[in-house]
Design a protein around this motif. Sequence first.
Motif, short mmCIF file in Angstrom:
data_model
loop_
_atom_site.label_atom_id
_atom_site.label_comp_id
_atom_site.label_asym_id
_atom_site.label_seq_id
_atom_site.Cartn_x
_atom_site.Cartn_y
_atom_site.Cartn_z
N ILE A 25 -3.03 0.60 -9.77
CA ILE A 25 -2.53 -0.56 -9.06
C ILE A 25 -3.72 -1.49 -8.81
CG2 ILE A 25 -1.38 -1.39 -6.97
CD1 ILE A 25 -0.37 1.60 -6.72
N LYS A 26 -3.57 -2.74 -9.21
CA LYS A 26 -4.60 -3.75 -8.96
C LYS A 26 -4.03 -4.80 -8.02
CE LYS A 26 -7.24 -3.03 -13.11
NZ LYS A 26 -7.91 -3.63 -14.25
N TYR A 41 -4.97 -6.65 6.45
CA TYR A 41 -4.58 -5.25 6.45
C TYR A 41 -3.59 -5.12 5.29
CZ TYR A 41 -6.41 -4.08 11.12
OH TYR A 41 -7.20 -3.82 12.20
N VAL A 42 -3.68 -4.04 4.53
CA VAL A 42 -2.82 -3.86 3.36
C VAL A 42 -2.30 -2.44 3.35
CG1 VAL A 42 -2.72 -3.85 0.83
CG2 VAL A 42 -4.08 -5.59 2.00
N ALA A 43 -1.01 -2.30 3.09
CA ALA A 43 -0.39 -0.98 2.89
C ALA A 43 0.25 -0.98 1.51
CB ALA A 43 0.65 -0.69 3.96
N ILE A 44 0.06 0.13 0.79
CA ILE A 44 0.66 0.32 -0.52
C ILE A 44 1.39 1.65 -0.48
CG2 ILE A 44 0.25 0.49 -3.01
CD1 ILE A 44 -2.48 -0.91 -2.49
N TRP A 45 2.65 1.63 -0.86
CA TRP A 45 3.41 2.88 -0.86
C TRP A 45 4.42 2.89 -1.99
CZ3 TRP A 45 4.38 -1.05 2.57
CH2 TRP A 45 5.68 -1.49 2.72
N ILE A 57 0.27 5.41 -0.50
CA ILE A 57 -0.77 5.38 -1.52
C ILE A 57 -2.09 4.91 -0.90
CG2 ILE A 57 -1.51 4.24 -3.65
CD1 ILE A 57 1.51 4.21 -4.45
N ALA A 58 -2.05 3.83 -0.12
CA ALA A 58 -3.26 3.31 0.51
C ALA A 58 -2.89 2.50 1.75
CB ALA A 58 -4.04 2.43 -0.47
N VAL A 59 -3.74 2.57 2.75
CA VAL A 59 -3.63 1.73 3.94
C VAL A 59 -5.04 1.27 4.27
CG1 VAL A 59 -2.93 1.58 6.35
CG2 VAL A 59 -1.67 3.07 4.79
N GLY A 103 -11.07 -10.53 -3.82
CA GLY A 103 -11.24 -10.08 -5.20
C GLY A 103 -10.20 -9.04 -5.57
N VAL A 104 -10.33 -8.53 -6.78
CA VAL A 104 -9.38 -7.54 -7.29
C VAL A 104 -9.81 -6.15 -6.83
CG1 VAL A 104 -8.35 -6.52 -9.34
CG2 VAL A 104 -8.81 -8.97 -9.28
N GLN A 105 -8.90 -5.47 -6.16
CA GLN A 105 -9.13 -4.11 -5.68
C GLN A 105 -8.25 -3.17 -6.51
OE1 GLN A 105 -11.53 -3.85 -3.45
NE2 GLN A 105 -11.64 -6.07 -3.30
N THR A 106 -8.81 -2.03 -6.92
CA THR A 106 -8.10 -1.12 -7.81
C THR A 106 -7.88 0.23 -7.14
OG1 THR A 106 -9.11 -2.20 -9.72
CG2 THR A 106 -8.15 -0.03 -10.09
N VAL A 107 -6.66 0.74 -7.28
CA VAL A 107 -6.31 2.08 -6.81
C VAL A 107 -5.86 2.87 -8.03
CG1 VAL A 107 -4.77 3.44 -5.35
CG2 VAL A 107 -5.56 1.19 -4.58
#
Length: 171
Positions: A25-26, A41-45, A57-59, A103-107
Amino acid sequence: MLKPAVALVLASLLGSRASAADMTIKVDIPRLDTAEYHRPYVAIWLEDAGKKDIRDIAVWYEHEKPQEEGKKWLKDLRQWWRLSGRNQEKPADGVSGATRAVGVQTVNLSGQSPALSGLEPGDYQVVVEAAREKGGRELLRLPLAWPPAQSLTINAQGQQELGPVSLTLTP
């Protein structure tokens, strides 16, 4: 009719196939022209169609603020907070991290990661939600079928708090 041993082997092969895919995920955090900039603040699920199976996935939040002040703003990630956030300890092991810069953050997730391991075949969505102090909120949904039959990239475009977001699945 399959013999029990053959059925067991097939079930284990299908089960390993469902968890063998990888996910990248970018998330592009855009530069905003504002007098007082705060990182979002970002949450990915990952959620199933009925929002019953929710896998964080990420917080990304300010978890190192004095007296854990950063935690109180997590509820601004409204959808994530209602579905998952309010029911867990923070920081969540392997999920929580600091806010991210422009910028672009990668998980990257392997098929063996907690978010993907044992995931049943079906329709899901990766959801990315961002909220920023003295800013706005934004939520993007990227639909996917699991497990992927072939390599696939799904894109979504944010309007303010998020830039382009891409999801790449690799069997």
